[in-house]
Design a protein around this motif. Sequence first.
Motif, short mmCIF file in Angstrom:
data_model
loop_
_atom_site.label_atom_id
_atom_site.label_comp_id
_atom_site.label_asym_id
_atom_site.label_seq_id
_atom_site.Cartn_x
_atom_site.Cartn_y
_atom_site.Cartn_z
N ASN A 296 0.84 -1.21 0.00
CA ASN A 296 0.00 0.00 0.00
C ASN A 296 0.87 1.26 0.00
OD1 ASN A 296 -2.49 -1.15 -0.13
ND2 ASN A 296 -2.91 -1.04 2.07
N LYS A 299 2.04 1.67 -3.45
CA LYS A 299 0.94 2.06 -4.35
C LYS A 299 0.59 3.53 -4.24
CE LYS A 299 -2.14 -1.73 -3.75
NZ LYS A 299 -3.53 -2.10 -3.54
N GLY A 328 -1.54 10.31 1.07
CA GLY A 328 -2.27 10.52 2.33
C GLY A 328 -3.74 10.14 2.21
N ILE A 329 -4.42 10.21 3.35
CA ILE A 329 -5.84 9.81 3.39
C ILE A 329 -6.60 10.91 4.14
CG2 ILE A 329 -7.48 8.03 4.18
CD1 ILE A 329 -4.89 6.19 4.43
N TYR A 342 -13.52 -1.28 1.25
CA TYR A 342 -13.52 0.18 1.28
C TYR A 342 -12.30 0.70 0.54
CZ TYR A 342 -14.45 4.88 2.91
OH TYR A 342 -14.76 6.21 2.96
N GLN A 343 -12.53 1.53 -0.45
CA GLN A 343 -11.43 2.15 -1.17
C GLN A 343 -11.73 3.64 -1.28
OE1 GLN A 343 -11.56 -0.33 -4.77
NE2 GLN A 343 -9.66 -1.26 -4.09
N ARG A 350 -6.27 5.48 -10.31
CA ARG A 350 -5.35 5.05 -9.26
C ARG A 350 -4.11 4.50 -9.95
NH1 ARG A 350 -7.93 2.04 -4.79
NH2 ARG A 350 -6.66 0.34 -5.54
N GLY A 354 -6.37 -3.01 -7.01
CA GLY A 354 -6.61 -3.34 -5.59
C GLY A 354 -8.02 -3.82 -5.43
N GLY A 356 -9.53 -3.74 -2.04
CA GLY A 356 -10.10 -3.22 -0.80
C GLY A 356 -10.25 -4.31 0.26
N GLY A 358 -7.28 -6.00 1.45
CA GLY A 358 -6.01 -6.07 2.17
C GLY A 358 -6.05 -5.61 3.61
N SER A 360 -8.52 -5.02 5.63
CA SER A 360 -9.45 -5.72 6.53
C SER A 360 -8.80 -7.03 7.01
CB SER A 360 -10.80 -5.97 5.87
OG SER A 360 -10.69 -6.93 4.86
P1 ADP Z 1 -6.59 -1.98 -1.78
O1 ADP Z 1 -6.53 -3.36 -2.34
O2 ADP Z 1 -7.56 -1.10 -2.48
O3 ADP Z 1 -5.26 -1.35 -1.59
P2 ADP Z 1 -6.69 -2.01 1.10
O4 ADP Z 1 -7.68 -2.66 2.01
O5 ADP Z 1 -5.28 -2.45 1.23
O6 ADP Z 1 -7.25 -2.22 -0.35
O7 ADP Z 1 -6.77 -0.45 1.31
C1 ADP Z 1 -8.03 0.19 1.35
C2 ADP Z 1 -7.91 1.64 0.93
O8 ADP Z 1 -7.20 2.37 1.95
C3 ADP Z 1 -7.11 1.85 -0.34
O9 ADP Z 1 -7.90 1.67 -1.50
C4 ADP Z 1 -6.67 3.31 -0.16
O10 ADP Z 1 -7.73 4.16 -0.52
C5 ADP Z 1 -6.44 3.43 1.34
N1 ADP Z 1 -5.01 3.25 1.70
C6 ADP Z 1 -4.44 2.16 2.22
N2 ADP Z 1 -3.12 2.35 2.47
C7 ADP Z 1 -2.86 3.61 2.09
C8 ADP Z 1 -1.68 4.43 2.09
N3 ADP Z 1 -0.51 3.97 2.54
N4 ADP Z 1 -1.78 5.69 1.62
C9 ADP Z 1 -2.97 6.17 1.16
N5 ADP Z 1 -4.12 5.45 1.13
C10 ADP Z 1 -4.06 4.20 1.59
#
Ligand code: ADP
Length: 422
Positions: A296, A299, A328-329, A342-343, A350, A354, A356, A358, A360
Amino acid sequence: MDLNENEKFEHEEFKHEEFKHEEFTHVESQYATLKRIVENLDLCFARFTYPEFEVIEYNNKAYELLNEINTSTGLQMALVEFNFYNLLPVKRDIIELIKLAFEKKDNYQEVFKYNIFGKEVYYKFIYQPLFGKNNNIIEVVAIGFDVTKDTKSRKKMEKALKIQDEIYANVSHELKTPLSVIFSANQMMDIYLKQFSYDECKDKIFEYNNIIKQNCYRLTKIINNIVDISKNNTGNFKLNLSNENIVDVIENIVTSVTEYVKLKDLNIIFDTDVEEKIIACDTYQIERVMLNLISNAIKFSNSNGEIRVNIVDKDTKVEVTVKDEGVGIETKHLANIFQRYYQVDKSLNRNAEGSGIGLSLVKLIIEKHGGKIYAKSKVNEGSSFIFELPATTIENDDMNYINNENNKIEMIKTEFADIYKI
Ligand code: ADP
């Protein structure tokens, strides 16, 4: 003769009366026994007139239920009027429904939910008509019993089925993408091989073969995740715990991914304030957690960014942080990112794929260890994912962690399948 006849008659009459009396006391004693049983039954019992639905009688259990419901809502029992609606507390007008069922020669059944001193309980009531000589309904007998256990397990099952449906819907969509990529790459290979000599299309064949390989890894990742979610739903997701040096486990996984991270023009740095900390953990699952958090971080990072993995010994627990300098988030999303599917940005712009799932799973694994995970983030500055594991050990379990690079390469290829061309 007459007298005798008279005497005989009187005697017969007397005997008949005596018999009637005996029969009456017999019936009465049977009725009293039955009433005593009903009184003390662990079922709510009540009789009502028909069609007025006025109370004829009720048993202790019906009174107890009413008492519990009322006292838990602060009502004084002395002020409660015993009528159809509160005796077996049905909470809404069901008389018309009962009458309708009776007209169809049926009984009427319904389950009601109560809150008794903060606890949810469920009672099922059955209303049965009693018929008179002319086959007309003269009374209604109602019984009610506690179905809390059954109702709760049914609700749990319904919830599990709903989750299952949700998983199928999401997952079949997820599976389609890599599958159609594999299919298209395979068709392209066919076209090249039919039109050109092997030497002429060798490079293309390798290129398409790599696409197929990467998408096979993506499929493996998705399937692994589904298996774990299903295992968890059925209570079969178990950790394989052993006492290990968590510092080694984390450091080795960081070392293994360093080259991959560099390929994305990023830098990964490992830092720890402790050399050895033995804790009970499932090393395979902790490696998966780390790979998920690092993938992540990759990514959602911009080129030339830095990813820091940090370990802090907090005596009764170990704290591990994966910090990036990426996009960031937003605060409003932070609480939700650990929810399944949740994404923040589901759109196609993107910079990686992904599902969503991972985070969880990461949360599930950490919580199974008795730990917790949370995230801190600032938009355009980066995010930190911090998890804590309790520093406890298990009895009679020697270390068995082997830093197997070959296994790890396969694992990295699977967990990083969304971001890397292999
Ligand atoms: P995905 O397979 O979409 O990465 P995850 O469950 O791993 O699914 O993550 C869920 C969401 O959390 C991601 O789609 C992203 O929006 C957000 N996210 C996770 N890690 C990061 C990070 N390091 N920086 C920014 N956003 C993140």
